[in-house]
Write a protein that holds these residues in place. Structure first.
Motif, PDB file in Angstrom:
ATOM      1  N   VAL A   1      68.441  23.239  -5.366  1.00 18.20           N
ATOM      2  CA  VAL A   1      68.664  21.833  -5.043  1.00 18.20           C
ATOM      3  C   VAL A   1      67.863  21.482  -3.791  1.00 18.20           C
ATOM      4  N   PRO A   2      66.975  20.492  -3.851  1.00 16.44           N
ATOM      5  CA  PRO A   2      66.287  20.036  -2.642  1.00 16.44           C
ATOM      6  C   PRO A   2      67.308  19.489  -1.638  1.00 16.44           C
ATOM      7  N   VAL A   3      67.057  19.727  -0.348  1.00 14.56           N
ATOM      8  CA  VAL A   3      68.009  19.322   0.688  1.00 14.56           C
ATOM      9  C   VAL A   3      67.389  18.228   1.557  1.00 14.56           C
ATOM     10  N   PRO A   4      67.812  16.971   1.401  1.00 10.05           N
ATOM     11  CA  PRO A   4      67.321  15.927   2.297  1.00 10.05           C
ATOM     12  C   PRO A   4      67.900  16.139   3.693  1.00 10.05           C
ATOM     13  N   ALA A   5      67.056  15.929   4.699  1.00 13.01           N
ATOM     14  CA  ALA A   5      67.505  16.207   6.067  1.00 13.01           C
ATOM     15  C   ALA A   5      66.861  15.239   7.047  1.00 13.01           C
ATOM     16  N   ASN A   6      67.651  14.842   8.023  1.00 14.01           N
ATOM     17  CA  ASN A   6      67.167  14.020   9.131  1.00 14.01           C
ATOM     18  C   ASN A   6      66.897  14.952  10.306  1.00 14.01           C
ATOM     19  N   VAL A   7      65.621  15.130  10.665  1.00 16.48           N
ATOM     20  CA  VAL A   7      65.225  16.070  11.722  1.00 16.48           C
ATOM     21  C   VAL A   7      65.215  15.330  13.047  1.00 16.48           C
ATOM     22  N   VAL A   8      66.049  15.784  13.984  1.00 21.10           N
ATOM     23  CA  VAL A   8      66.168  15.144  15.298  1.00 21.10           C
ATOM     24  C   VAL A   8      65.693  16.098  16.384  1.00 21.10           C
ATOM     25  N   SER A   9      65.617  15.591  17.595  1.00 21.51           N
ATOM     26  CA  SER A   9      65.202  16.423  18.719  1.00 21.51           C
ATOM     27  C   SER A   9      66.241  17.504  18.984  1.00 21.51           C
ATOM     28  N   PRO A  10      65.811  18.708  19.381  1.00 24.43           N
ATOM     29  CA  PRO A  10      66.774  19.786  19.647  1.00 24.43           C
ATOM     30  C   PRO A  10      67.726  19.406  20.777  1.00 24.43           C
ATOM     31  N   PRO A  11      69.037  19.380  20.495  1.00 25.14           N
ATOM     32  CA  PRO A  11      70.007  19.073  21.555  1.00 25.14           C
ATOM     33  C   PRO A  11      70.424  20.347  22.284  1.00 25.14           C
TER      34      PRO A  11
END
Length: 324
Positions: free
Chosen positions: A81-91
């Motif tokens: 299953v493809p995984v949609p992801a929102n990539v944010v700055s490393p916290p």
């Protein structure tokens, strides 16, 4: 909640790494099975929130570990299953924790024990256990913060009983909250017995009673507190204290059997229900929506009513299973 925007992309499940410090902690099989079936049929509908791990090609998960676990299991079954992801700055660790708190306050709350354990990390990081500060930082209500602080007052070996093992075998998180004032009552009314048995010995006895179904629901601890409030003095008071001693020493004595005879609950609850109905009827009859004279005083008093009702509701909440 301040939204952390990033870049929407699609990842493979092998591109992801689960958080080692996820406060949620509890991932029971039954709800995961339903989510897994949904993802198998429709895919991942809500993107995960992730960040690039330093020095790696992998991504750490901030939000979406349940979806990730289901995709892992499906991959093991041969379903990719493809995984949609929102990539944010490393916290940093604290920012990641607060971000998780805010996500779950607005979408789905964690169970009580994981929330308490997550709050413990915030307390350590901020070096304060001030309830107002913790409420402001995490988005938890003051009542939630207080309940978590009660849980954190127990040794780790007890807290683990609400995390480890199968769900049906765990001690409910609310058990520790409801037990807390009962322990204080036993120590105040039976100090010699409390010293002899020890606080942890009292806790162990209550756990044994719960597992033996001598405490049929965690909210039945309130029967003891209600009986204590009703029997204020005289012979009835002495009888209550004797019954409390018997309850501690006799593992077979069930909670409601022990204390229901001391309580006039039905009449008191009926009076409270009647008073609530009368208040609503009176307020409706007053037709205050467009009131101008005395408006400020009315608002101030209604806020007092609201605070009282919210506090009372917070105290009355609790059922089995108490974390649902």
């Amino acid at each position: 909640m301040a939204e952390q925007r990033g870049t929407l992309t699609t990842l493979r499940v092998n591109d992801l790494r689960a958080s080692q410090a996820n406060p949620r902690r509890l991932f029971d099989a039954e709800p995961l099975a339903a989510l897994k079936e949904s993802i198998k049929r429709h895919g991942v509908l809500v993107p995960l929130t992730v960040y690039k791990l330093p020095g790696q090609e992998k991504y750490g998960i901030i939000d979406g570990e349940r979806r990730y676990r289901c995709c892992q299991e499906l991959a093991g079954d041969g379903v990719i299953v493809p995984v949609p992801a929102n990539v944010v700055s490393p916290p940093d660790d604290m920012a990641r924790l607060i971000y998780m708190f805010n996500i779950h306050q607005f979408r789905e709350q964690w169970e009580l024990m994981p929330t308490a354990l997550a709050l413990e990390s915030v307390i350590e990081e901020l070096a304060t256990d001030d309830a107002a500060t913790l409420s402001e930082v995490t988005g938890l209500s003051l009542t939630q913060v207080e309940r978590c602080r009660v849980i954190l007052s127990y040794p780790e070996r007890y807290r683990s009983l609400s995390i480890d093992g199968k769900k049906a075998e765990r001690i409910p998180s609310n058990f520790w909250v409801e037990l807390h004032p009962v322990l204080a009552l036993i120590q105040a009314e039976l100090p010699e017995l409390a010293d002899e048995v020890s606080r942890e010995g009292l806790i162990d006895r209550m756990i044994a009673k719960y597992k033996a179904k001598r405490i049929r629901s965690v909210i039945h601890f309130r029967r003891i507190l209600e009986a204590n409030d009703v029997q204020s003095e005289g012979e009835a008071r002495e009888q209550f204290v004797d019954r409390l001693r018997e309850y501690v020493l006799d593992a077979s004595l069930e909670t409601r059997t022990a204390f229901d005879g001391f309580i006039l609950e039905t009449r008191r609850v009926t009076r409270a229900v009647d008073a609530s109905d009368a208040f609503i009827r009176a307020m409706n009859a007053a037709k205050l929506t467009y009131a101008t004279e005395g408006r400020a005083e009315l608002i101030e008093n209604l806020r007092k009513v609201l605070v009282y009702v919210q506090d009372l509701l917070g105290r009355l909440e609790g059922e089995d299973p108490p974390d649902d």
